[in-house]
Design a protein around this motif. Structure first.
Motif, PDB file in Angstrom:
ATOM      1  N   GLN A  24      50.736  10.247  50.226  1.00  0.00           N
ATOM      2  CA  GLN A  24      51.258  11.496  49.679  1.00  0.00           C
ATOM      3  C   GLN A  24      50.210  12.219  48.818  1.00  0.00           C
ATOM      4  O   GLN A  24      50.273  13.407  48.641  1.00  0.00           O
ATOM      5  N   ILE A  25      49.286  11.469  48.246  1.00  0.00           N
ATOM      6  CA  ILE A  25      48.188  12.090  47.482  1.00  0.00           C
ATOM      7  C   ILE A  25      47.044  12.306  48.471  1.00  0.00           C
ATOM      8  O   ILE A  25      46.436  11.349  48.955  1.00  0.00           O
ATOM      9  N   SER A  26      46.777  13.554  48.798  1.00  0.00           N
ATOM     10  CA  SER A  26      45.770  13.868  49.824  1.00  0.00           C
ATOM     11  C   SER A  26      44.412  13.294  49.440  1.00  0.00           C
ATOM     12  O   SER A  26      43.994  13.381  48.283  1.00  0.00           O
ATOM     13  N   ASP A  27      43.740  12.704  50.381  1.00  0.00           N
ATOM     14  CA  ASP A  27      42.389  12.119  50.197  1.00  0.00           C
ATOM     15  C   ASP A  27      42.340  11.053  49.105  1.00  0.00           C
ATOM     16  O   ASP A  27      41.269  10.739  48.598  1.00  0.00           O
ATOM     17  N   ASP A  28      43.510  10.537  48.692  1.00  0.00           N
ATOM     18  CA  ASP A  28      43.567   9.491  47.665  1.00  0.00           C
ATOM     19  C   ASP A  28      42.935   9.884  46.337  1.00  0.00           C
ATOM     20  O   ASP A  28      42.507   9.031  45.556  1.00  0.00           O
ATOM     21  N   ILE A  29      42.868  11.195  46.087  1.00  0.00           N
ATOM     22  CA  ILE A  29      42.314  11.668  44.804  1.00  0.00           C
ATOM     23  C   ILE A  29      42.894  13.043  44.508  1.00  0.00           C
ATOM     24  O   ILE A  29      43.150  13.829  45.423  1.00  0.00           O
ATOM     25  N   ALA A  66      50.015   9.253  39.733  1.00  0.00           N
ATOM     26  CA  ALA A  66      50.664   8.603  40.879  1.00  0.00           C
ATOM     27  C   ALA A  66      49.770   7.491  41.446  1.00  0.00           C
ATOM     28  O   ALA A  66      49.688   7.295  42.660  1.00  0.00           O
ATOM     29  N   GLY A  67      49.077   6.803  40.548  1.00  0.00           N
ATOM     30  CA  GLY A  67      48.236   5.677  40.939  1.00  0.00           C
ATOM     31  C   GLY A  67      46.884   6.049  41.527  1.00  0.00           C
ATOM     32  O   GLY A  67      46.113   5.175  41.929  1.00  0.00           O
ATOM     33  N   LYS A  68      46.577   7.330  41.567  1.00  0.00           N
ATOM     34  CA  LYS A  68      45.310   7.785  42.156  1.00  0.00           C
ATOM     35  C   LYS A  68      44.432   8.451  41.098  1.00  0.00           C
ATOM     36  O   LYS A  68      44.946   9.081  40.164  1.00  0.00           O
ATOM     37  N   PRO A  69      43.105   8.354  41.239  1.00  0.00           N
ATOM     38  CA  PRO A  69      42.221   8.951  40.238  1.00  0.00           C
ATOM     39  C   PRO A  69      42.262  10.483  40.240  1.00  0.00           C
ATOM     40  O   PRO A  69      42.548  11.103  41.266  1.00  0.00           O
ATOM     41  N   VAL A  70      41.999  11.052  39.081  1.00  0.00           N
ATOM     42  CA  VAL A  70      41.902  12.508  38.936  1.00  0.00           C
ATOM     43  C   VAL A  70      40.445  12.849  38.647  1.00  0.00           C
ATOM     44  O   VAL A  70      39.841  12.286  37.731  1.00  0.00           O
ATOM     45  N   ALA A  71      39.885  13.761  39.444  1.00  0.00           N
ATOM     46  CA  ALA A  71      38.491  14.191  39.247  1.00  0.00           C
ATOM     47  C   ALA A  71      38.470  15.662  38.842  1.00  0.00           C
ATOM     48  O   ALA A  71      39.321  16.444  39.254  1.00  0.00           O
ATOM     49  N   VAL A  72      37.492  16.009  38.016  1.00  0.00           N
ATOM     50  CA  VAL A  72      37.336  17.402  37.583  1.00  0.00           C
ATOM     51  C   VAL A  72      35.934  17.880  37.942  1.00  0.00           C
ATOM     52  O   VAL A  72      34.950  17.214  37.638  1.00  0.00           O
ATOM     53  N   VAL A  73      35.868  19.023  38.631  1.00  0.00           N
ATOM     54  CA  VAL A  73      34.570  19.657  38.928  1.00  0.00           C
ATOM     55  C   VAL A  73      34.582  21.041  38.274  1.00  0.00           C
ATOM     56  O   VAL A  73      35.639  21.588  37.958  1.00  0.00           O
ATOM     57  N   ALA A  74      33.405  21.605  38.067  1.00  0.00           N
ATOM     58  CA  ALA A  74      33.332  22.913  37.401  1.00  0.00           C
ATOM     59  C   ALA A  74      32.212  23.753  37.991  1.00  0.00           C
ATOM     60  O   ALA A  74      31.246  23.225  38.548  1.00  0.00           O
ATOM     61  N   ALA A  75      32.372  25.070  37.883  1.00  0.00           N
ATOM     62  CA  ALA A  75      31.320  25.992  38.356  1.00  0.00           C
ATOM     63  C   ALA A  75      31.404  27.299  37.577  1.00  0.00           C
ATOM     64  O   ALA A  75      32.444  27.663  37.025  1.00  0.00           O
TER      65      ALA A  75
END
Length: 404
Positions: A24-29, A66-75
């Motif tokens: 359910q979490i796309s791309d596991d992230i 939901a058990g999956k990592p959260v990543a943050v990118v910036a530009a």
């Protein structure tokens, strides 16, 4: 042997169903993109502080949802629509970004919101101002979190005309945000019984306001309203002081003035200035606690845009956790039905047009002798409930509301 086969089959079935649940979490992230102004006139109000606010929220949430990592990118979108849209498109198409946050500069915010709808992702705007984001350009995929041109002008305009400051002249940034801010403020002034004596437009990121301010001075308007932001506002206020506009009896109002702008200009130069804001660090224990942490990390108190981003990030992650998917329409639905209660907003709500409705505040900059410290800059004049501050739902021209 048959029992073993049944056990293996059951095990495979269980793996498949748990795999489906996990998928359910796309791309596991879960990936958040902070698209902002890192290098130009809005960098203090947004920029690195916007990124820091999102990162703080993710860290406070535990770095997972939901058990999956959260990543943050910036530009850095450089305040250029083509640059901003290209970054957003690349994030959505190639980098699997699920949601884009911040997006100051309305000429960038509007096309990024349109692209987000096309790609069926999520856009939570904190930095852009145009009320068209939830008006004629509204989207089922965009939330406008912190402020907009209608609320800024509505809160300040009504209060000032009521006090007898009823003739206005606008000094306006010549792009989508400035024009929306002037339009919304002029409407409020006229509806409240005041009049607009004139306007002049200046290019974005101007250094010389002399000719514009001289026209404002010559108009003899009681109020000179700056329909601009960031470096444009600070430059205009500095030069207005040099030309003696306030000494001559005219009242200056910065329709979008961030705490960082007031701080950089200094309390002496800005005393008495009327400011509309969605957040101030020194409102209560919760605002002070967050702001202290932010200040330690970034080096200044948070602007409303930055405080709003922390709040928005938390709300987004809670919605994903509640429904165990990052699928955009489902997350949007969950965010809309869940009230926002945190240090930024009390009983905040997201309307169908994407507007997050919450209280707004009218402040006056303190006199130097009233200030007890470096960031002790504002005194509260009025708290305006969200339903009064923001544009009524049926008045924005949002097709999702009007049905066409």
């Amino acid at each position: 042997m048959q029992k073993l086969s049944v056990a293996i089959a059951a095990g495979l079935a269980l793996a498949a169903t748990s795999g489906a649940a996990q998928a359910q979490i796309s791309d596991d992230i879960v990936k958040i993109g902070v698209l902002t102004d890192m290098s130009s006139l809005y960098a203090d109000a947004t920029g690195k502080g916007s990124l820091a606010a999102v990162e703080m929220a993710v860290a406070d949430y535990g770095g997972k949802v939901a058990g999956k990592p959260v990543a943050v990118v910036a530009a850095d979108h450089q305040n250029k629509p083509d640059v901003g849209v290209n970054i957003a498109r690349n994030w959505y198409d190639n980098d699997k970004v699920d949601a884009i946050f911040d997006v100051p500069t309305s000429s960038v915010a509007l096309p990024v919101s349109a692209l987000t709808r096309e790609k069926n992702r999520i856009n939570i705007n904190s930095g852009g101002g145009s009320s068209d984001i939830t008006g004629t350009a509204c989207s089922p995929n965009t939330v406008h979190w912190t402020y907009d041109t209608y609320a800024l002008s509505n809160v300040a305009g009504r209060a000032m005309v009521k006090r007898g400051e009823d003739s206005w002249f606008f000094v306006t940034a010549d792009y989508a945000f400035g024009m929306a801010l002037q339009r919304d403020a002029a409407n409020v002034v006229k509806e409240s019984g005041g009049k607009v004596l004139g306007e002049v437009r200046h290019p974005l990121n101007s250094s010389d306001f002399s000719s514009f301010l001289l026209q404002a001075q010559a108009s003899k308007a009681k109020v000179v309203a700056l329909a601009n932001a960031g470096g444009d506002t600070t430059n205009a206020l500095k030069q207005a002081s040099e030309f003696g506009l306030t000494q001559g009896g005219q009242k200056m109002i910065a329709l979008l003035q961030e705490i960082t702008d007031t701080h950089s200009l200094g309390i002496k130069a800005t005393q008495g200035l009327i400011v509309t804001d969605a957040f101030y660090w020194d409102m209560n224990e919760e605002t002070r606690a967050f702001s202290k942490r932010f200040n330690e990390k970034v080096g200044h108190m948070p602007t409303m845009i930055q405080a709003g981003l922390y709040s928005a990030t938390m709300h987004y992650l809670k919605a994903i956790d509640a429904i165990k998917t990052d699928e955009a329409p489902k997350v949007m639905e969950e965010m809309r039905k869940t009230p926002i209660n945190d240090f930024f907003a009390r009983n905040g709500k997201i309307r169908i047009d994407g507007r997050m409705v919450h209280d707004m505040y009218l402040f006056e900059v303190k006199k130097p002798e009233e200030s007890k410290g470096e960031w002790d800059l504002y005194k509260l004049i009025a708290t305006v409930p969200g339903d009064e501050a923001f544009r009524p739902l049926d008045k924005g021209g949002c097709p999702m509301v009007t049905g066409h």
